[in-house]
Write an enzyme that holds these catalytic residues in place. Structure first.
Site, PDB file in Angstrom:
ATOM      1  N   GLY A   1       0.836  -1.196   0.000  1.00 54.63           N
ATOM      2  CA  GLY A   1       0.000   0.000   0.000  1.00 54.63           C
ATOM      3  C   GLY A   1       0.865   1.238   0.000  1.00 54.63           C
ATOM      4  O   GLY A   1       2.012   1.211  -0.464  1.00 54.63           O
TER       5      GLY A   1
ATOM      6  N   GLU B   1       5.662  -3.003   0.708  1.00 59.05           N
ATOM      7  CA  GLU B   1       5.764  -2.771  -0.729  1.00 59.05           C
ATOM      8  C   GLU B   1       4.964  -1.528  -1.060  1.00 59.05           C
ATOM      9  O   GLU B   1       3.736  -1.543  -1.049  1.00 59.05           O
ATOM     10  CB  GLU B   1       5.235  -3.990  -1.488  1.00 59.05           C
ATOM     11  CG  GLU B   1       5.552  -3.945  -2.972  1.00 59.05           C
ATOM     12  CD  GLU B   1       5.028  -5.187  -3.669  1.00 59.05           C
ATOM     13  OE1 GLU B   1       5.378  -6.301  -3.243  1.00 59.05           O
ATOM     14  OE2 GLU B   1       4.237  -5.026  -4.610  1.00 59.05           O
TER      15      GLU B   1
ATOM     16  N   CYS C   1       2.619  -0.239  -8.998  1.00 59.37           N
ATOM     17  CA  CYS C   1       3.711   0.446  -8.285  1.00 59.37           C
ATOM     18  C   CYS C   1       4.957   0.614  -9.133  1.00 59.37           C
ATOM     19  O   CYS C   1       5.832   1.391  -8.788  1.00 59.37           O
ATOM     20  CB  CYS C   1       4.036  -0.260  -6.976  1.00 59.37           C
ATOM     21  SG  CYS C   1       4.340  -2.003  -7.184  1.00 59.37           S
TER      22      CYS C   1
ATOM     23  N   GLU D   1       4.609   9.614  -6.762  1.00 58.56           N
ATOM     24  CA  GLU D   1       3.984   8.561  -7.551  1.00 58.56           C
ATOM     25  C   GLU D   1       2.612   9.037  -8.022  1.00 58.56           C
ATOM     26  O   GLU D   1       1.754   9.389  -7.212  1.00 58.56           O
ATOM     27  CB  GLU D   1       3.817   7.323  -6.677  1.00 58.56           C
ATOM     28  CG  GLU D   1       3.187   6.168  -7.429  1.00 58.56           C
ATOM     29  CD  GLU D   1       3.098   4.926  -6.553  1.00 58.56           C
ATOM     30  OE1 GLU D   1       2.900   5.067  -5.332  1.00 58.56           O
ATOM     31  OE2 GLU D   1       3.234   3.823  -7.093  1.00 58.56           O
TER      32      GLU D   1
END
Lengths: 466, 466, 466, 466
Positions: free
Chosen positions: C216, C237, C271, C366
């Site tokens: 997350g 992660e 991701c 991101e």
């Protein structure tokens, strides 16, 4: 014409003819070699890992579906009792799965550079490539599982394979190769040939063969090795005369059944069969008598009978040989505790010999039959020395409750594997397995064989970047 | 009496007699084998790892102290130029250190149990044991470092070793074995014997020998392999005819010096010497001319002169053989760009041949001399096929700036190692090193050899505890 | 009462309510923890490897049977286009197989003894044991495959697992846990709980939890790590802002489709999505325009439509956030080449931005949406420095035909993985996978995770035997 | 000014002032962090492997030369008896050698591709890179060897290191860092700072630190972990309360000296000191009495006296704490068999307690002093449960001649290492070493630490070549 030769296949229990199989001759052999070699040298024909994995997945499924058929076929021509043959078939199925898994482990590693000034500025890795054409010469005692170990491994490793099954058990192999083709093995990657010994030698020693996998007698194996072409690697799996040490502190009710299983399983026709049991003098006679009782209770007979525990020897001459060795041992001083007689043309009564002479063949050579020798020892070191005294060194065992005794035997027994509180014939298909010294060359076990069937290629990239 | 035979050792540059060394005969050989075998079979005489590590530590120190002496000795009898001989001695010192390090890596692993229901209740591990007596037959071209790779490895792995050095370079080996003894190697663990070929064969094939390490010609190596006793493992390191692919996009000012070094180092008497250079037609002639210029600038002469770059061949007959091969090549169509003539009895002028025929010996066999062949290619696949066409497959190289081209050559060249943008003779002592196919058997490199000199013993403990 | 809370699950494309799921509260959480902890601390309840392998084999079969159901379920609640969801489900099935295989690789190794005098007389080995209770907190973007990576791994490694799926995609997880139970996972070994964030934190930080697997946001992940109980290991992660370097020598017709796939797959909600593309100035504008064309051709819409290539964002607020970031970037200097607008409540048009400012959020954080930034560079080192300049370091890529350039980028990009001539979102489930620095902790990949979920126990046996 | 603070260093035996050392403050800390971070982020400043190996080789030589000086220095400030301090120094020297060796093992591996159709056409490898700046906070009980384990590892792995030694034993560390610089460690790669606790926390939690190595109390360790910056990895080595199981069949004359050594070595100030001995009731009292006798024979006194076997506690307050715990235990039911009294300000008489209550601190917490508790057990499972009952799980031991008992204890004791027939404090510097659960995080041992100080970078090359 050579290739009109016929191989008759007999049921070893009743010696009835099961089938007549046409043999291949030099011409078919040459064609097979050419096909295999061409596949290997043309890298474009290679199957990517995922394609090999997919084929093996299908093969596993097919084998599960045909498990009963394979069990009966293998039992019929090979003489292994149904109950044990069934175990073999399921181990073979599991072996196919292991081979599929091991494909992903055929990988290289980084080789560090820069550890010296002269090697800076480089990045180096290895990769694994199939070694080339595999020739497999197989044995009768595990008609399916040995083929998995010799041929499925080759296919999984990316090597074209040519297999010559044992002359006594060709049908299981041929059926299995059919299944491989049904599972999608492309033409030429696995070829089974029924060859006489002369042609088998031509196969083994052809210069297009990169790897010989041989399972059989030491005499033939070492001979073939001496005849190999330059550059042919080989794995030889011969027999032994497996020793067991039994200390005084054990529970006989556990040891005796283990020895009986390890000694009489498949009538002793296993390369790691319990053969020479060295027992502390305090319990030696007692153990021998109990083992004799256990041996006498074993049901010997038709392997297809699901309650049969011990089947026939593979050939009448083997039963005769074993009988002769046993008689010789008795004449040379052994006491016969049970057995010692033929039960028909190929069956032999489970036999226990007490204290045979060191010089007797049963003490010196692989019996490969249902005969177990029990020796009483006073001194552990003497027992170990006796266990080690012959040039065959394969699996061994020690039974003891004592940690130090167990470790001492593990350390001092000349053997590729030492079982602690288990018989010598224990094996799982992923463990390293292979004879030392006269007993063989190379290391078996699905993954081990696959690595031996590949070779590492090193890539060293020099660059000012680093 | 046999053992009064004398081996004369000559300086290969001026053919002067350096020393006369008494040879050993069958009696001494038998005694050496018996000593080594007794040490191995008596486990109590084994040296624990820390004792071996300590000896190697002292050996490293002694070698550092004697580095200049060893350099000159090796250069004098072996003919390798002083500057390169010095590199060899320092690599040998580093090799001793690596061997000490690798002792701690001679270890086993867990073998998982319980992956099937039948294998539950067990705990299994492997351990590594020395394999037995090592017989080492060595070559002249690295009189010290090869001994380190064949003998120090054996000692480090726990194996008694008997070494027969090359007949042309025995002194470096004898001196080194003295140093090993000074460093504390106990009597019998490392024995050097000066043997004729007949006795060397007896050594190699004796049944008490468990491992033969042979470095030398393919012909002798494969012959010896065919004569080994059952159970003797072997490593054979023969030669090659190393191919190089050069793409059109390279910087010649970097490629040419690399090729000159890789081709003419130690007068080409290295098993991975640059021999066959396949160059893209767009730059082939230019490269060949520049390589020819570089070759002509090399200083050929007395190896003890610190500025000498190329020394003599090891024997006059080798210079003659190389000259014959070169002349044959020219007659068969090659163009001589430089060299092509003897400079005295054993020196040969660095030679570059343009486009020799595929059939010429220089294209087919290992030259083992200062001769490099340059071939122009149009099509990369054709060049790779030519590179692979002979049965010798050892190290190879590709020069290219293009990633895909480099990877393509790495993948398609038949070679145990492919150098990218470096010459074929690159080696560090810890990397895997060994010929494929006709070029040899087994994998060298200090740690690799040590692992091959040991074998894994499996211990399976069965217990209701698990 | 807390546990009457209901979690509504929406279709992210049309925001329709799919289902209402009862949530668990503190009481159920406590019970789940107690159950899991009791199973772990009672070694007798542990499942032997073969039992876990058998369960996973059945699970694989069940998943194959339910593949279409799972695909649609995951696609419906998660919004991933059907075609990609299907790939995910098949990767998940393969992941289960890999987990079964990796059970046999959870093994120890020998630790050498005797390397110093003080350590002689010992034999030492390690074994691997499950670490304890695993708490898994998962994410929405791969509703099935992440559960395989976090929960199947735990089960395979022998750890009881409690999983809290993403609040947006709980149904796939619940269905999958049902399938695990159908496949034979015994009660309590895998428990799924629908928790609010407060209770999820209680789960993560409970002292009975030995391993937290969190996928997350970085913010939540690092916060949870700071709250862990002593002794709890964790794998985090998080995301990245994956950089790509494109050199001048590439073939745009190959690079552009790769970038489009890597940047717009699952609307960029991955991701390792391609986010920041640094292109050599000679081709930068051209590449950007072609990428823009490709982006405009992508079919955006209902994920259940099998031709849809880009689906919705998971929540309306995410579409809003992405739109704001894009608008900010434009205001701060970026040129909008395509996209830049919402298509409904949750869909966002695939967007390409030219040369956004280094300071813009799209360059710093991101995006986790269908926005790709293209930057023109003059100097490779400057581009690499920009790529590395933010604290998130996950996967990166370089496109170049030049070997040195490729290696240089591999070496200098701060990234856990660098793809050469492929986009950053490449992943196979057995490879190491995990963020560096702010992007995460620990190493994912089925086998890697399983090893992290176990720990090595060392056994040192001292004996005078050695 | 902050940085004028002075750290007084005392001899713990006689509490005399040895030296006053200027402390560093926030400014020096900031400068040190900046220096270290700059070295790490500038890849051009990295030292190639061979340069690090060369430095470590010189360091080993220097340490050998200064071994006596280091022994006395460490003994003087740390209070470890001369004989044991000497062992520590020689272990530290060996540790430097191991670190040099392990540099060559910091390597990657191939990641297989093509196992699925989607992953064909790729070649993938990993490499290892240093993780970044290492902050090491060390403990007093091994003033030299811990620094080797925390700092030499970092240097060897390619990480800049900042070390804060224990406040009680800074001198050995400072001297050692000088030796590292003399050996050629370039400026900034290893920096020692004398910090107060507040600044030590700033060091540990700075965002430029990638790896915290902490050896010390569990309380501080877990606290620091909770404060780490995102992305900082950590290794925590805390204490334990090491349990020992003694079965009835052992030879007390061997067990008792082992327990005495393991329990009273360095006055019990070792994280794996023998603390809780569970003995089969048949021999428990006898063992306890013999252990008591052995304890009373130990020579307690000045560590610099070469015959001293037990030195002082590090601080007077520690002697007081131990005394209080012992008195509490007695009040709570323990029988005092020997010791139980202070011998001066910091020395404490070796103490044996019989059957303390489970609730007593000596049964629950790490004593870290010369106190051994002996408990009599009737049932092995109950003893194991008691051994496991506390949250600290580090090393454990079992003494038994019985193979099954030994294996049962190895399996069921919660411990990172179980010694069979040896005390819990056994350690070699290359073995995995680290607490489980509350006892720590990560795995120590030179090579293990070095691998944890690096991370694997994956390179995936996609090419149509494959």
């Amino acid at each position: 014409m050579k290739n009109l030769k016929i191989l008759p296949v007999f049921n070893p229990f009743d010696r009835s003819l099961i089938q007549e199989i046409p043999m291949q001759g030099k011409e078919e052999l040459e064609k097979a070699l050419e096909t295999a070699y061409r596949l290997f040298t043309d890298r474009k024909s290679w199957l990517p890992p995922h394609a090999r994995i997919a084929v093996l997945g299908k093969l596993e499924t097919l084998m599960r579906e045909k498990a009963e058929e394979l069990t009966i076929l293998a039992s019929t021509e090979g003489g292994k009792p149904y109950m044990d043959s069934r175990v073999e078939i399921h181990r073979a199925i599991n072996g196919v799965r292991i081979a599929a898994e091991e494909i992903g482990r055929l990988k290289g590693t980084q080789i560090p550079m820069g550890l010296t000034a002269a090697s800076t500025g480089r990045l180096a890795f290895t990769m694994r490539e199939p070694i080339g054409v595999v020739a497999a010469i197989s044995a009768f005692n595990h008609p399916l599982n040995l083929i998995v170990h010799q041929v499925v491994t080759a296919f999984a490793a990316g090597c074209p394979a040519i297999v010559k099954p044992a002359g006594t058990t060709p049908m299981t192999c041929l059926r299995f190769v059919e299944l491989m083709q049904d599972a999608g093995v492309p033409t030429g990657w696995v070829q089974a040939l029924i060859l006489d010994n002369e042609d088998a030698e031509i196969l083994a020693t052809d210069k297009r063969v990169s790897y010989l996998s041989f399972i059989g007698s030491a005499k033939v194996g070492w001979y073939l090795k001496s005849k190999l072409s330059p550059g042919t690697r080989c794995a030889l799996e011969h027999g032994g005369a497996a020793p067991v040490i039994v200390d005084h502190d054990v529970a006989l009710e556990k040891v005796v059944p283990a020895l009986a299983k390890g000694g009489f399983y498949h009538a002793g026709q296993v390369c790691v069969s319990v053969q020479r049991v060295f027992v502390h003098h305090g319990i030696a006679r007692k153990l021998a008598m109990q083992l004799s009782e256990a041996a006498q209770k074993l049901k010997v007979g038709n392997p297809l009978d699901p309650t049969t525990e011990v089947g026939p020897l593979i050939l009448p001459k083997e039963a005769d040989r074993i009988h002769n060795w046993t008689q010789d041992a008795i004449e040379e001083g052994a006491e016969l505790l049970c057995g010692g007689n033929k039960l028909g043309e190929t069956c032999y009564a489970p036999t226990v010999l007490w204290n045979p002479s060191d010089k007797s063949k049963v003490s010196q050579e692989e019996i490969f039959g249902p005969v177990v020798c029990v020796y009483s020892y006073e001194d552990l070191d003497v027992a170990i020395a006796a266990a080690n005294a012959i040039p065959y060194h394969f699996q061994a065992a020690v039974f003891s409750r004592n940690l130090d005794t167990a470790l001492y035997c593990v350390q001092n027994l000349q053997a590729s594997a030492v079982m602690v509180n288990d018989h010598t014939a224990f094996r799982v298909d992923w463990m390293p397995f292979g004879g030392w010294d006269a007993s063989g060359e190379g290391v078996g076990g699905i993954g081990y064989t696959m690595r031996e069937m590949t070779r590492e290629k090193l890539m060293v990239m020099k660059s000012e970047v680093f």
